[in-house]
Write a protein that holds these residues in place. Structure first.
Motif, PDB file in Angstrom:
ATOM      1  N   GLN A   6      39.114  31.758  52.620  1.00 47.85           N
ATOM      2  CA  GLN A   6      40.470  32.266  52.410  1.00 47.85           C
ATOM      3  C   GLN A   6      41.430  31.113  52.167  1.00 47.85           C
ATOM      4  OE1 GLN A   6      41.217  34.685  55.896  1.00 47.85           O
ATOM      5  NE2 GLN A   6      39.741  36.242  55.271  1.00 47.85           N
TER       6      GLN A   6
ATOM      7  N   GLN B 176      33.019  31.962  44.974  1.00 47.42           N
ATOM      8  CA  GLN B 176      34.393  32.165  44.513  1.00 47.42           C
ATOM      9  C   GLN B 176      34.782  31.080  43.516  1.00 47.42           C
ATOM     10  OE1 GLN B 176      35.525  32.386  48.861  1.00 47.42           O
ATOM     11  NE2 GLN B 176      37.097  33.733  48.027  1.00 47.42           N
TER      12      GLN B 176
ATOM     13  N   THR C  40      44.074  39.397  55.419  1.00 46.36           N
ATOM     14  CA  THR C  40      43.810  38.520  54.279  1.00 46.36           C
ATOM     15  C   THR C  40      42.559  38.954  53.539  1.00 46.36           C
ATOM     16  OG1 THR C  40      44.888  36.673  55.411  1.00 46.36           O
ATOM     17  CG2 THR C  40      43.435  36.128  53.568  1.00 46.36           C
TER      18      THR C  40
ATOM     19  N   ASN D  79      40.963  41.208  43.732  1.00 40.21           N
ATOM     20  CA  ASN D  79      39.788  41.137  42.872  1.00 40.21           C
ATOM     21  C   ASN D  79      39.292  42.507  42.409  1.00 40.21           C
ATOM     22  OD1 ASN D  79      38.311  38.290  42.627  1.00 40.21           O
ATOM     23  ND2 ASN D  79      39.353  38.334  44.621  1.00 40.21           N
TER      24      ASN D  79
ATOM     25  N   ASP E 100      42.468  39.901  49.596  1.00 34.13           N
ATOM     26  CA  ASP E 100      41.577  39.239  48.645  1.00 34.13           C
ATOM     27  C   ASP E 100      40.732  40.255  47.888  1.00 34.13           C
ATOM     28  OD1 ASP E 100      42.550  36.786  49.377  1.00 34.13           O
ATOM     29  OD2 ASP E 100      40.838  36.215  50.608  1.00 34.13           O
TER      30      ASP E 100
ATOM     31  N   TRP F  84      33.854  35.431  52.092  1.00 32.00           N
ATOM     32  CA  TRP F  84      34.775  34.650  51.279  1.00 32.00           C
ATOM     33  C   TRP F  84      35.624  33.697  52.120  1.00 32.00           C
ATOM     34  CZ3 TRP F  84      37.161  38.702  47.371  1.00 32.00           C
ATOM     35  CH2 TRP F  84      36.154  39.051  46.446  1.00 32.00           C
TER      36      TRP F  84
ATOM     37  N   PRO G 107      44.787  33.260  46.219  1.00 30.89           N
ATOM     38  CA  PRO G 107      43.507  33.971  46.315  1.00 30.89           C
ATOM     39  C   PRO G 107      42.514  33.471  45.285  1.00 30.89           C
ATOM     40  CG  PRO G 107      45.164  35.366  45.289  1.00 30.89           C
ATOM     41  CD  PRO G 107      45.885  34.155  45.795  1.00 30.89           C
TER      42      PRO G 107
END
Length: 719
Positions: free
Chosen positions: A255, A23, A285, A293, A289, A253, A259
């Motif tokens: 968090q 990320q 969440t 994206n 996210d 991912w 984001p």
């Protein structure tokens, strides 16, 4: 600032971007290595809006630099036969043992039932990852390809299952396990064996379990097989160049309030990341996210037999996200994607996905309050139209100084989506999509339950036998007692989550660790595991033939055990085969606590002979890649239990109690076996200690039978 707006940033102002795994941190976010709670404390007060232009320019420069550095070639993303990977928005991992996928009573796959359930609960899936291997692999020497071929109906049956999924518009993946190097040697390279089997089955993709990118050899082998396969590693690429030929991946991912941006989607917007958190019981969440994206979602619920169903709220959110994705698939892979476009509210984050004639914004609300005010202010041109996709209605913007202010309602921790059409642009499918979305929006997400509940299990009843007044031949009397039944499950994953392992009748929920005091009545138990000679007598006397014969007594030759094997434990018998033999013999399977009491007595010892492991008490372990035979019974009388029961540990696994919930059947196995495949911690764990048990997932006899699985019987005693 709207998508496509010019960003004038002086070079000296361009910041360095910051990475966290797969990320990229957003504008003004910082990752100084501090604890997550401190990062959250720091990041909430940073100015993500004012930093956006410089951040976006840095992002674009970084992407150009990275792609140039790896000589990026997008040829695999342009392949017509693999374009479907860019619309594979929702994938679920499904255990092949799931009772919604296969019906052992009718002996038929039930793909339609499986898919209908997912459509009803969250709008369905675009692909399924069928999982036939872990956690049962390692019970014997069958390798990952053997276990797939052992599914009901063999290769032909699996081909039919795949056709059923294809008829419903769903692509099919299977896993490959690079760690499976201790079972039967397949005789060729792993990438050749896997891609050849996928081509034989007509599958669509390979998921690389534990792999940080599938090597180029998989792409080359797939193409050589004549089957275009999507490659999808589980973990973050170890080498950015793998992005060019792995069209999909999973995203575990981190968090944060702000984001983060998918690194791989930013480098290649057509790359489909499926965001995953198998153990999360609140996926809100994660879903936000992914939506921010424009990324895919892994809706995994059956996690190695532990049922982690999406809550109704998460399921409904996924339905609406997927509806938008499927209605506007080209937007979601836009090469002009701009994450973190500016919004008008603290805690509200948006991404823009522009095409030539329209732009789609995905919006998430990270706050605890509802927002019903202008959210975006966009440059406006005469004739442009705006639509609130989340609510399924056209918007009437407020035009101020050449900008359109767009008001939408965002629930607390909710979602929004806006579509802008260029003047004169039309989308033929838009009215139908708006109608569907408006119907879904009639009930707010807050009206759906958000609490997670584990699935209740039931222990399958074991019918009593005719009561005997004295010990039948070959059996040992076990006296009545008050027994402290203490045991725990050896599942490799899952910690001690509610719903894991099994649920005994006196327990409110399944859990890993168990302790209960039981009044056990007198009974008789076989001194040794049932032998090949005993099972042969049953076959000859009864004429028993299972309906599903695959792997049945596969260690026998021409319907009988090999010479010299008569007194070895019978193996390659399913739970159904074991029950058939025991009914004929006037016996039954032991309840698990009866097996443990017969092995342990009342002093809580860890092994039948005492509290210390002694390898001389059991058959020498087999650690090679080919399964040898279990030892003749009765070779270790010194290892007998306090009651004189032998070969309890380290001989063959022994069937005991069966448990079932709505989605999974499983049997508790006791005693461990002599076979110990090497090189991996992911093989089925041994359970030599008397306070340990194995949980073995059940599908069908063809797959359930194993070369280390035997049985012993129990007969009830008269009062």
């Amino acid at each position: 600032m709207g998508a496509g707006s010019a960003l004038a940033v002086h070079a000296a102002e361009v910041p360095a971007i910051a990475l966290r795994g797969s990320q990229i941190l957003g504008p003004a976010q910082q990752d100084l290595g501090e604890a997550d709670w401190l990062a959250r404390l720091n990041n909430w007060k940073r100015d993500t809006q004012g930093q956006y232009p410089a951040w976006l320019q840095a992002m674009q420069q970084w992407r150009n630099s990275q792609r140039a550095g790896m000589a990026y070639d997008d040829a695999q993303y342009r392949r017509p036969e693999l374009r479907w990977t860019q619309r594979d928005f929702v994938q679920t991992q499904a255990m092949v043992e799931d009772r919604y996928l296969y019906d052992p009573a009718t002996r038929h796959y039930t793909a339609k039932r499986f898919l209908d359930d997912l459509r009803q609960r969250y709008g369905g899936i675009d692909s399924v990852l069928l999982w036939p291997v872990y956690p049962n692999i390692g019970i014997d020497d069958r390798n990952q390809w053997d276990m797939l071929r052992d599914m009901p109906g063999g290769v032909a049956g699996v081909r039919g299952l795949i056709r059923d999924f294809h008829a419903q518009g769903v692509k099919v993946f299977f896993p490959t396990m690079p760690w499976d190097t201790g079972t039967r040697d397949v005789g060729t390279s792993m990438h050749v064996a896997t891609t050849a089997l996928m081509a034989e089955l007509g599958a669509d993709g390979i998921n690389g379990d534990t792999m940080d990118g599938l090597p180029l050899e998989y792409r080359q082998a797939a193409d050589a097989s004549g089957r275009a396969l999507s490659l999808e590693p589980e973990l973050n690429f170890r080498d950015e160049r793998m992005l060019a030929y792995n069209q999909q991946s999973w995203g575990y991912w981190a968090q944060s309030l702000v984001p983060m941006v998918s690194k791989w989607k930013w480098l290649e917007p057509r790359h489909m990341v499926h965001v995953c958190d198998r153990w999360a019981t609140d996926r809100s969440t994660l879903l936000q996210d992914a939506f921010f994206n424009g990324s895919g979602i892994q809706s995994w619920e059956n996690v190695w037999g532990w049922w982690n169903q999406l809550t109704p709220r998460d399921g409904e959110a996924l339905r609406r996200i997927a509806t938008i994705y499927r209605a506007f698939p080209e937007h979601m892979v836009s090469v002009a994607w701009q994450p973190h476009v500016q919004t008008l509210h603290y805690g509200v984050y948006a991404s823009a996905f522009p095409l030539s004639d329209s732009t789609l914004w995905t919006i998430i609300n990270r706050t605890d309050w509802q927002i019903s005010e202008p959210v975006l202010r966009l440059p406006h041109q005469s004739g442009q139209r705006y639509f609130d996709l989340w609510q399924g209605r056209e918007l009437q913007p407020r035009i101020v100084d050449g900008a359109a202010e767009l008001s939408v309602t965002l629930e607390p921790h909710g979602y929004g989506a806006i579509l802008r059409l260029r003047a004169g642009a039309s989308m033929a499918s838009l009215p139908a999509s708006l109608q569907t979305l408006a119907q879904q929006a009639r009930k707010p997400l807050a009206a759906y339950a958000a609490n997670w509940q584990p699935l209740a299990q039931q222990m399958v009843a074991i019918a009593p036998t005719r009561a005997a007044r004295s010990a039948p031949d070959g059996m040992v009397e076990i006296p009545a007692a008050q027994f402290s039944f203490k045991v725990h499950g050896l599942e490799i994953e899952g910690e001690n989550k509610p719903g894991l392992d099994v649920q005994y009748p006196w327990e409110a929920v399944a859990r890993r660790h168990h302790l209960h005091s039981l009044a056990i009545r007198r009974f008789y138990i076989d001194r040794y595991p049932v032998t090949n000679a005993q099972y042969l007598a049953f076959v000859r006397a009864s004429g028993y033939q299972p309906a599903d014969r695959h792997n049945y007594l596969r260690h026998w030759v021409d319907g009988a055990p090999r010479a010299g094997d008569e007194q070895r434990p019978v193996v390659w018998v399913s739970l159904e085969d074991a029950r058939a033999y025991l009914r004929w013999a006037g016996k039954r399977l032991p309840h698990e606590w009866e097996w443990q009491y017969a092995a342990q007595g009342t002093d809580g010892r860890l092994y039948p002979w005492g509290n210390s492991w002694d390898g001389t008490m059991v058959q020498a372990p087999e650690q090679g890649r080919s399964l040898t035979a279990a030892a003749v019974v009765g070779q270790h009388p010194q290892a007998a239990s306090p009651f004189g029961v032998q070969d309890l540990v380290g001989s063959v696994w022994q069937w005991t109690s069966e448990f079932a919930d709505e989605h999974t059947r499983a049997a508790v196995l006791r005693g461990g076996s002599y076979y110990q495949p090497q090189n991996s911690d992911w093989y089925f764990p041994q359970a030599y200690r008397l306070d340990e048990h194995g949980k073995y997932l059940l599908m069908a006899p063809a797959k359930d039978r194993a070369g280390t699985m035997g049985l012993r019987g129990v007969q009830d005693a008269a009062d």
